[in-house]
Design a protein around this motif. Structure first.
Motif, PDB file in Angstrom:
ATOM      1  N   ASP A  18      44.281  42.010  38.951  1.00 32.88           N
ATOM      2  CA  ASP A  18      44.554  41.913  40.390  1.00 32.88           C
ATOM      3  C   ASP A  18      43.678  40.842  41.047  1.00 32.88           C
ATOM      4  N   ALA A  19      42.431  40.770  40.606  1.00 40.01           N
ATOM      5  CA  ALA A  19      41.527  39.773  41.176  1.00 40.01           C
ATOM      6  C   ALA A  19      41.934  38.360  40.791  1.00 40.01           C
ATOM      7  N   ALA A  20      42.568  38.206  39.623  1.00 42.35           N
ATOM      8  CA  ALA A  20      42.981  36.879  39.173  1.00 42.35           C
ATOM      9  C   ALA A  20      44.083  36.297  40.049  1.00 42.35           C
ATOM     10  N   THR A  21      44.840  37.147  40.724  1.00 44.49           N
ATOM     11  CA  THR A  21      45.934  36.662  41.578  1.00 44.49           C
ATOM     12  C   THR A  21      45.496  36.447  43.026  1.00 44.49           C
ATOM     13  N   GLY A  26      40.173  32.165  40.209  1.00 40.34           N
ATOM     14  CA  GLY A  26      41.209  32.771  39.371  1.00 40.34           C
ATOM     15  C   GLY A  26      40.922  32.673  37.898  1.00 40.34           C
ATOM     16  N   GLU A  27      40.369  31.557  37.425  1.00 46.21           N
ATOM     17  CA  GLU A  27      40.127  31.380  35.999  1.00 46.21           C
ATOM     18  C   GLU A  27      39.049  32.338  35.498  1.00 46.21           C
ATOM     19  N   VAL A  28      38.011  32.520  36.307  1.00 41.16           N
ATOM     20  CA  VAL A  28      36.936  33.435  35.890  1.00 41.16           C
ATOM     21  C   VAL A  28      37.462  34.856  35.754  1.00 41.16           C
ATOM     22  N   ARG A  32      37.896  37.264  32.431  1.00 40.86           N
ATOM     23  CA  ARG A  32      37.364  38.625  32.409  1.00 40.86           C
ATOM     24  C   ARG A  32      38.454  39.630  32.039  1.00 40.86           C
ATOM     25  N   CYS A  33      39.656  39.400  32.530  1.00 42.38           N
ATOM     26  CA  CYS A  33      40.786  40.281  32.200  1.00 42.38           C
ATOM     27  C   CYS A  33      41.135  40.194  30.717  1.00 42.38           C
ATOM     28  N   LEU A  34      41.104  38.983  30.163  1.00 44.43           N
ATOM     29  CA  LEU A  34      41.422  38.819  28.733  1.00 44.43           C
ATOM     30  C   LEU A  34      40.364  39.477  27.860  1.00 44.43           C
TER      31      LEU A  34
END
Length: 359
Positions: A18-21, A26-28, A32-34
């Protein structure tokens, strides 16, 4: 405890996704999500944990995430979990089937052993009576009686060995050909159960059709297990036996049951054709070796005629062209319907190139 840990890992993945969107970095957040996905991928899941937490259901939302890498990780993880759960369920069902078979075998052996114990007790009682009687006789007579008893004991040992060997010889035959009701795994769906029965009937013929060179290999294959595996894969990909999918089911089952096509069902039973391959297999690929050779000959002949670039010569005068009225034509025949139906004849007039067919 494991359920809580799985939910914690999923929440970390969801929060980072959710934070990536929404976040400017966004890349950080994507990285972190990956990383959270990799930890989730290593987590040892099973059917019970996924059913109680519903994490797999919630994870489907991420398969539509705007970030391409997050979508790919979510799809890959769901495929891995699906394969694990499918394997676990099929293994548990197989264990239940073989447990029932082993229980039936143990019951039969217990009955046989109890009957043998009864006979042994009766023989011991007879021996005790003979021994008490022989003590009042002379020593010479006792030796004779003892000799007779020795012979009788030896004979009894031989009889018991014969009985035991007979039981051991009967046990494999009872396991090799169990009844369908005891072995076939039911789905509580009449149509699916009927398809499994038809497949089992087709695969059971292979043992009688196989050559001596591969009979031992065929005996090691379980028609019930193969039938269940094939039907399960077909149901996952084609759905229920209705509508447009009915044609696919009928085509496959017809080729598996066809008496003139033993090669196809033998290859499926031995694992040369996997259940997944049957889903996309064309009718021409299901044909027997003999039929494939005939089709290849027809293709080569047609290709040769085309490459020559000249007018083909008439091979028969039995058919009259409805367009030009001449009796100059070529023809070939193919089995396009069921085996009990006549072959379809395709005719081409060499004069006007008019085509027609009849049965």
């Amino acid at each position: 405890m494991m359920e809580k840990e799985l939910i914690r890992l999923y929440e970390a993945v969801k929060k980072a996704a959710d934070a990536a969107t929404t976040s400017t970095a966004g890349e950080v957040e994507e990285n972190r999500c990956l990383d959270a996905f990799k930890l989730l991928k290593k987590f040892p899941v099973n059917y019970q944990i996924l059913a109680s937490t519903q994490v797999g259901k919630h994870l489907r939302v991420l398969t539509k995430h705007p970030k391409k890498k997050i979508r790919a990780f979510a799809v890959d993880l769901l495929d891995i979990w699906k394969a694990k759960i499918t394997k676990e369920i099929s293994k548990s069902k197989e264990e239940k089937v073989y447990q029932k078979v082993s229980e039936a075998e143990n019951t039969k052996r217990n009955r046989t052993s109890s009957s043998q114990n009864g006979k042994t007790k009766a023989e011991k009682t007879d021996r005790n009576i003979e021994t008490s009687t022989s003590e009042n006789i002379k020593e010479k007579d006792c030796n004779v009686v003892t000799g007779e008893k020795t012979v009788s004991v030896a004979n009894m040992a031989k009889d018991e060995k014969k009985q035991v060997s007979g039981i051991l010889n009967e046990a494999p035959s009872s396991l090799a050909a169990p009844s369908k009701k005891e072995t076939m795994i039911k789905t509580n769906d009449e149509r699916r159960d009927k398809i499994r029965e038809i497949l089992h009937e087709a695969f059971s013929r292979v043992s009688g059709e196989a050559d001596e060179a591969i009979k031992d290999q065929v005996k090691t294959c379980d028609p019930v297990r193969v039938s269940v595996a094939v039907e399960s894969v077909l149901f996952q990909n084609w759905g229920h036996f209705n509508g447009a999918q009915k044609i696919k089911y009928r085509s496959l089952m017809f080729n598996l049951k066809d008496p003139k096509n033993p090669d196809f069902r033998r290859r499926v039973l031995l694992g040369e054709y996997s259940p997944e391959r049957l889903v996309d297999m064309k009718t021409a690929e299901m044909a027997s070796d003999k039929r494939k050779k005939e089709n290849e000959t027809i293709k080569r002949k047609a290709l040769f005629d085309c490459e020559r670039g000249q007018k083909p010569k008439a091979t028969t005068d039995q058919f009259k062209c409805g367009k030009c009225g001449k009796r100059e034509s070529i023809f070939h025949q193919m089995q396009t319907r069921s085996a009990d139906e006549p072959m379809t004849t395709y005719v081409t007039c060499v004069s006007c190139n008019h085509h027609w067919k009849f049965c």
